[in-house]
Design an enzyme around this catalytic site. Structure first.
Site, short mmCIF file in Angstrom:
data_model
loop_
_atom_site.label_atom_id
_atom_site.label_comp_id
_atom_site.label_asym_id
_atom_site.label_seq_id
_atom_site.Cartn_x
_atom_site.Cartn_y
_atom_site.Cartn_z
N GLU A 57 52.65 24.65 76.25
CA GLU A 57 52.84 26.17 75.39
C GLU A 57 52.67 27.29 76.46
OE1 GLU A 57 51.22 23.06 75.34
OE2 GLU A 57 50.52 22.36 72.96
N HIS A 127 39.40 22.06 68.17
CA HIS A 127 40.31 22.17 67.03
C HIS A 127 40.20 23.59 66.15
CE1 HIS A 127 43.35 19.12 68.88
NE2 HIS A 127 43.43 19.27 67.55
C1 LIG Z 1 47.90 21.41 74.55
C2 LIG Z 1 48.04 20.81 73.52
N1 LIG Z 1 49.18 20.91 71.87
C3 LIG Z 1 49.45 20.83 71.24
C4 LIG Z 1 48.29 20.43 70.83
C5 LIG Z 1 48.89 19.37 68.96
N2 LIG Z 1 48.87 18.06 69.35
C6 LIG Z 1 48.51 17.06 68.93
S1 LIG Z 1 48.73 15.59 69.01
C7 LIG Z 1 50.52 16.22 69.61
C8 LIG Z 1 51.25 15.16 69.68
C9 LIG Z 1 50.97 14.21 71.01
O1 LIG Z 1 52.08 13.50 71.67
P1 LIG Z 1 52.01 12.86 72.80
O2 LIG Z 1 51.09 13.20 73.61
O3 LIG Z 1 53.10 11.76 72.89
O4 LIG Z 1 50.99 11.36 72.05
P2 LIG Z 1 50.92 10.34 71.02
O5 LIG Z 1 50.40 11.40 69.87
O6 LIG Z 1 52.24 10.08 70.80
O7 LIG Z 1 49.85 9.28 71.61
C10 LIG Z 1 50.20 17.44 70.06
C11 LIG Z 1 51.86 18.13 69.01
C12 LIG Z 1 47.79 20.13 70.70
N3 LIG Z 1 46.03 19.13 70.59
N4 LIG Z 1 47.00 19.59 72.70
#
Ligand SMILES: Cc1ncc(C[n+]2csc(CCOP(=O)(O)OP(=O)(O)O)c2C)c(N)n1
Ligand SMILES: [Mg+2]
Lengths: 321, 325
Positions: A57, A127
């Protein structure tokens, strides 16, 4: 035409992408439209202009600043309101300050779109913030549209605006629908009276406009309530509000953000500096320093609601009589 | 280095699997509000890593965090009660799925901000060791987090100050809908290399393989070694979040999902047990979870009057004399 708030935002993005080649969209999962706002845009405009980003971000917010300095009009979507804390540095210290710091050599026309700001019930502490007062404080244009028509109009204005603008689409407004004839840009700093009344002015921000209207309807016959929607909290339509308060003489501010140093405090101060009210004004807000707890009953308890607004209205009316 | 306990590992992966399935049911029945990010398919990672840790060691989890919390030893009943928003939950119903924490067993919390927890764990492990405690830590994060500056900054601090933290990347191929190949320049292990941190790749579907890699790293760290990174290759069997059960997002082909599900950590570990032993563990897990769900649903909802209990550990109130009204 029946238009939902979500589709109004989608329409605004589509219209501006179609109208102006320099507009492009940037964010997480915007291609598939995980937020539901950008659905279909990648198919229509292609992945060059509807760009999925890695989870970076801070980098992509400043990437947008750079692109804006080079003549583009980026729209950055954030999935979660609390991410604005993460990119506060990039927005405030860079995007917002560049025009002055460069002595007017540049503009940074970036739109930050936050669909689903505030409580989404059950998303808890990290959130559920509704951080618009922070942006008003630092002086970034801050829009909090309440209706589909305004969601369209304010987002279009944001994209065409030459400075950074944050558009907060409250979670509590996303499911609002209305009949719409014409869609047009909505100017910043111009509020609207959503319901006329002559005993008390309620300033309501974002989704709370609908709650204020419901309360005003409930109280019809007992108290005549005027509902004022500022539409942008910065710049704020003080003239419009003063005109309303000149008629009613009483003021309640209904604002889903933390109380201390919030928008409601600023509104009250600006009014009482200029006019003598018939009763002390009241604020109906989240408590000071609130963190939204998870359990639904606790989450609700921390948000300003209709009951608290009703009580505040009775108070200011009684205080005056 | 301690050898793997096949039954113990199986019990943990089975517990997490069934916990998640029951939690999904509770989401569908409205008992868990806000939904969850299911850990289904990734159970072997939390189980393998936490089996290599001691009770005093520290961990941080993610938004997909129930597995880490359970594997580190939190009570399934109080964890389920937390998901249901009850006063009897780990966090008294204040945290929910994405913030479940149990400091008494070394879980500094699931964390809803991707990439944010690694630095927290690094500071915590550093401080505990400075005060003379012989602890190490493990911080879990997804493939999405490796593109967050704050996590890379944590790599640097941990390596620079030789803080014994195992950085565990759960590479399930996607950050929500974003494939790793479209998001990660270079490699995940290469990021560790840039900070002079040892890194390895392990099959995250095999709990014993994860355990072996984690146990070796933990042994080196206890012997005075610095941080390490392990990239566990895995597959998320279910939705990114249960909202996907309602809103269809088109990003994985059915063939891909079927192939991913074919390598199931619960079966891979279960096949290592004699059938009667496996059945016995399954029955024990079921009994534990029956009790957990009953406990969770019987717990009282918190009193709204206490909605901001614990806002300040100091008991501070921001306003003196004024009140809220
Ligand atoms: C800093 C941040 N950016 C975006 C989000 C929204 N978000 C929550 S989970 C996620 C995907 C995370 O992917 P990954 O790190 O690969 O973990 P996974 O969900 O695959 O276990 C996103 C974009 C967030 N919670 N925090
Ligand atoms: Mg992932």
């Amino acid at each position: 035409m029946r238009l939902s708030y979500r589709r109004a935002l989608t329409r605004a993005l589509a219209d501006e992408l179609a109208r102006d080649e320099s507009v492009f969209l940037l964010g997480e999962d915007v291609r598939v439209g995980a937020s539901t706002i950008t659905s279909g845009l990648c198919r229509r405009f292609g992945p060059e202009r509807v760009r999925d980003t890695p989870l970076s971000e801070q980098a992509f917010t400043s990437f947008a600043t750079g692109a804006a300095l080079a003549g583009m009009r980026p729209v950055v979507e954030f999935q979660i309101p609390s991410l604005l804390f993460l990119v506060f540095e990039q927005i405030v210290n860079h995007a917002h300050k560049f025009p002055l710091m460069t002595g007017g050599q540049c503009a940074v026309p970036v739109t930050y779109l936050v669909p689903g700001s505030g409580s989404r019930t059950g998303w808890a502490g990290q959130h559920s913030d509704h951080p618009y007062p922070l942006f008003a404080h630092v002086g970034v244009v801050t829009a909090v549209p309440a209706t589909p028509t305004d969601a369209y109009g304010l987002l279009v204005s944001a994209i065409r605006h030459d400075d950074p603008v944050v558009v907060f689409a409250p979670a509590g407004a996303l499911d609002v629908r209305e009949d719409v004839d014409t869609l047009a840009p909505v100017p910043f700093g111009r509020g609207v009276v959503r319901r006329a009344g002559d005993e008390v002015t309620v300033v309501a921000v974002g989704h709370l406009v609908h709650d204020a209207l419901a309360v005003a309807e409930d109280l019809a016959g007992q108290v005549s309530v005027e509902v004022f929607d500022p539409r942008t909290v910065y710049p704020f339509d003080l003239d419009g509000l003063l005109a309303s308060v000149a008629r009613t003489g009483r003021l309640v501010v209904f604002d889903d953000a933390n109380r201390a140093c919030g928008v409601a405090a600023e509104i009250v101060a600006s009014v009482v500096e200029r006019v003598r009210l018939a009763a002390p004004p009241r604020r109906v807000t989240r408590p000071d320093g609130a963190v939204l707890p998870f359990a639904p009953g606790l989450d609700r308890a921390v948000q300003p609601g209709r009951e608290a607004l009703t009580a505040a209205i009775h108070h200011v009316v009684k205080d005056a009589r | 280095m301690t050898g793997a306990d096949p039954v113990g590992l199986y019990r943990t992966v089975r517990l997490i699997r069934r916990f998640e399935q029951r939690a999904i049911d509770l989401v569908h029945h409205g008992q868990i509000v806000g939904g969850i990010h299911p850990y289904l398919g990734q159970e072997g990672i939390a189980a393998g890593v936490c089996a290599a840790l001691r009770p005093a060691d520290l961990v941080t989890g993610t938004h997909r965090g129930h597995g880490h919390v359970l594997a580190k030893g939190a009570d399934p009943a109080r964890t389920m009660a937390e998901l249901c928003g009850r006063e009897t939950g780990l966090n008294r119903g204040r945290g929910g799925s994405m913030h479940a924490a149990d400091l008494s067993v070394g879980v500094l919390g699931a964390n809803a901000i991707v990439g944010a927890a690694g630095a927290i764990l690094t500071g915590a492990v550093w401080a505990r060791r400075r005060r003379g405690d012989d602890v190490v830590g493990a911080t879990f994060f997804g493939d999405g987090a490796v593109n967050e500056g704050m996590l890379l900054e944590a790599f640097n601090l941990a390596a620079l100050w030789r803080v014994p933290v195992l950085f565990v990347c759960e590479n399930n191929g996607y950050a929500t809908t974003m494939p790793v190949a479209d998001a990660v320049a270079g490699t995940i292990t290469g990021r560790a290399g840039a900070f002079g941190m040892p890194a390895s790749v392990v099959d995250g579907q095999d709990p014993e393989a994860v355990h072996a890699v984690a146990a070796a790293a933990v042994a080196r760290m206890r012997g005075g070694g610095g941080p390490e990174l392990v990239e566990a290759r895995t597959y998320r069997f279910d939705a990114h979040h249960t909202f996907e059960h309602v809103v269809r997002l088109d990003y994985r082909s059915p063939e891909e999902v079927a192939a991913g599900r074919a390598r199931d950590p619960v079966d891979i570990q279960g096949d290592r047990l004699a059938p009667h032993r496996r059945a016995q563990v399954d029955a024990e897990v079921e009994a534990t979870l029956d009790a957990a769900v009953a406990f969770a649903l019987a717990g009282p909802e918190p009193d709204p009057a206490g909605a901001l209990d614990h806002l300040y550990a100091s008991g501070l109130t921001g306003r003196t004399g004024g009140g809220q009204a």
